[in-house]
Design a protein around this motif. Structure first.
Motif, PDB file in Angstrom:
ATOM      1  N   ASN A 102       0.835  -1.198   0.000  1.00 36.67           N
ATOM      2  CA  ASN A 102       0.000   0.000   0.000  1.00 36.67           C
ATOM      3  C   ASN A 102       0.872   1.251   0.000  1.00 36.67           C
ATOM      4  O   ASN A 102       1.663   1.457   0.914  1.00 36.67           O
ATOM      5  CB  ASN A 102      -0.895  -0.018   1.243  1.00 36.67           C
ATOM      6  N   PRO A 103       0.739   2.129  -0.992  1.00 40.08           N
ATOM      7  CA  PRO A 103       1.570   3.341  -1.036  1.00 40.08           C
ATOM      8  C   PRO A 103       1.405   4.214   0.199  1.00 40.08           C
ATOM      9  O   PRO A 103       2.341   4.937   0.572  1.00 40.08           O
ATOM     10  CB  PRO A 103       1.068   4.057  -2.295  1.00 40.08           C
ATOM     11  N   GLU A 104       0.250   4.162   0.842  1.00 38.77           N
ATOM     12  CA  GLU A 104       0.025   4.986   2.023  1.00 38.77           C
ATOM     13  C   GLU A 104       0.888   4.537   3.201  1.00 38.77           C
ATOM     14  O   GLU A 104       1.014   5.267   4.193  1.00 38.77           O
ATOM     15  CB  GLU A 104      -1.452   4.947   2.411  1.00 38.77           C
ATOM     16  N   GLN A 105       1.454   3.354   3.095  1.00 35.63           N
ATOM     17  CA  GLN A 105       2.290   2.840   4.177  1.00 35.63           C
ATOM     18  C   GLN A 105       3.784   3.051   3.920  1.00 35.63           C
ATOM     19  O   GLN A 105       4.617   2.508   4.651  1.00 35.63           O
ATOM     20  CB  GLN A 105       2.012   1.346   4.383  1.00 35.63           C
ATOM     21  N   ALA A 106       4.112   3.840   2.906  1.00 39.00           N
ATOM     22  CA  ALA A 106       5.525   4.090   2.601  1.00 39.00           C
ATOM     23  C   ALA A 106       6.197   4.836   3.754  1.00 39.00           C
ATOM     24  O   ALA A 106       5.594   5.686   4.414  1.00 39.00           O
ATOM     25  CB  ALA A 106       5.649   4.892   1.315  1.00 39.00           C
ATOM     26  N   HIS A 107       7.467   4.494   4.019  1.00 36.78           N
ATOM     27  CA  HIS A 107       8.245   5.121   5.086  1.00 36.78           C
ATOM     28  C   HIS A 107       9.309   6.035   4.488  1.00 36.78           C
ATOM     29  O   HIS A 107       9.651   5.932   3.308  1.00 36.78           O
ATOM     30  CB  HIS A 107       8.936   4.046   5.929  1.00 36.78           C
TER      31      HIS A 107
END
Length: 335
Positions: A297-302
């Motif tokens: 999920n791109p929203e979980q990128a760090h």
């Protein structure tokens, strides 16, 4: 006590790295990866937290050091009126398991002294030290083990360190090979230092010679590129921001972070420098690392990841370490 950070040179093997001081002391080393726990952590504390010093026995020697041209092989020369010796420090490229130190007599004679204090888990664990059937020194603590092999005499000391005192004459060669392995496995196999020296020097020279830029500052440029290359974790392509933790942004301050991880922004700047110099393979390897690290999920990128793409990087403070020039807290991990 550890020296100033500007008085250290970097040696590495594509898995981890060590800092070698002008005084001949290795005060920072994590094995077998950049982000493993340190077995020499004197950089962030005192001699009690681990070091490996190899230097003239008497004070007053003149010292000079240099890297071999186009290489991460470090040479330190010690001179007195009686003699001259050269100490060569390097880590064989490949598996993060060996540090080799070679002492060679160049002129006359010189008394030398080696002192080794292995302190696993960032200086907190004094190991059980014994001798193997072949006379090799073995230090074990929990899952960790290092073996020191040398052709010089060794003895224990009241400081819970290992000492070797010997005299080097012109033409003599004394070797010290420190090898890391798992404590439940057989000792790491012996290696032939001279062959590994030739292979290691050739690897770095071949790599640095591929630089495509031609400028008036080529020597400085290649030295910078070699340092960047040494910060790449070869198995995955991840690039660490630094091989150390908790060197402060301000001396005595609290902004002391663990930089043995991969920031996407910082890595991008590194890759631009490498690609502009013709090093495309490193860029491809990092792209592959990035694809794996951010998968999902791109929203979980760090903003940062571990060297193998790890996302969970728990942060703890090591209260037994006083910190570089008393800069606390000392942190490992990065939340």
């Amino acid at each position: 006590m550890a020296g100033r950070i500007e008085d250290y040179a970097l040696i590495g093997d594509g898995r981890t790295a060590a800092l070698v001081g002008r005084d001949g002391s290795i005060d920072w080393l994590c094995m077998p990866r950049f982000d493993a726990s340190a077995l020499f952590a004197g950089l962030l504390g005192t001699d009690e937290h681990g070091f490996w010093k190899l230097a003239p026995a008497a004070a007053g020697a003149q010292h000079s050091w240099r890297y071999r041209s186009g290489s991460l092989v470090l040479e330190t020369t010690h001179k007195t009126h009686e003699g001259e010796v050269r100490v060569t420090d390097f880590m064989p490229v490949g598996d993060g398991s060996h540090v080799i130190r070679l002492v060679e007599g160049v002129r006359g004679r010189m008394a030398m002294r080696m002192e080794l204090a292995v302190r696993f888990d960032y200086g907190s664990a004094v190991p059980w030290v014994s001798r193997s059937e072949l006379g090799d020194l073995r230090a074990i603590s929990g899952p960790h083990k290092v073996v020191l092999r040398t052709n010089a005499p060794m003895r224990g000391s009241a400081r819970q360190t290992t000492i070797s005192e010997f005299t080097v004459y012109k033409g003599d060669a004394v070797r010290f090979v420190l090898s890391y392995g798992a404590s439940h496995e057989d000792d790491p196999a012996p290696i032939e230092p001279r062959r590994y020296l030739a292979d290691t020097n050739r690897f770095w020279r071949d790599w640095s010679s591929r630089c495509t830029l031609e400028t008036p500052w080529d020597d400085i440029l290649r030295r910078s590129l070699l340092t960047l290359k040494a910060l790449i974790y070869e198995p995955t392509g991840g690039i660490v921001a630094a091989p150390t933790t908790s060197l402060p942004e301000d001396l005595g301050g609290v902004r002391n972070w663990d930089y043995r991880f991969c920031w996407l922004r910082d890595s991008t700047f590194t890759l631009l420098a490498l690609m502009d110099s013709g090093y495309i393979d490193e860029a491809r390897a990092w792209r592959d690392w990035l694809t794996r690290a951010v998968a999902g999920n791109p929203e979980q990128a760090h903003i940062l990841y571990g060297i193998a793409g790890e996302r969970l990087l728990p942060e703890i403070e090591l209260d037994w370490l006083p910190g570089y020039e008393n800069s606390r807290p000392v942190r490992v991990g990065n939340a």
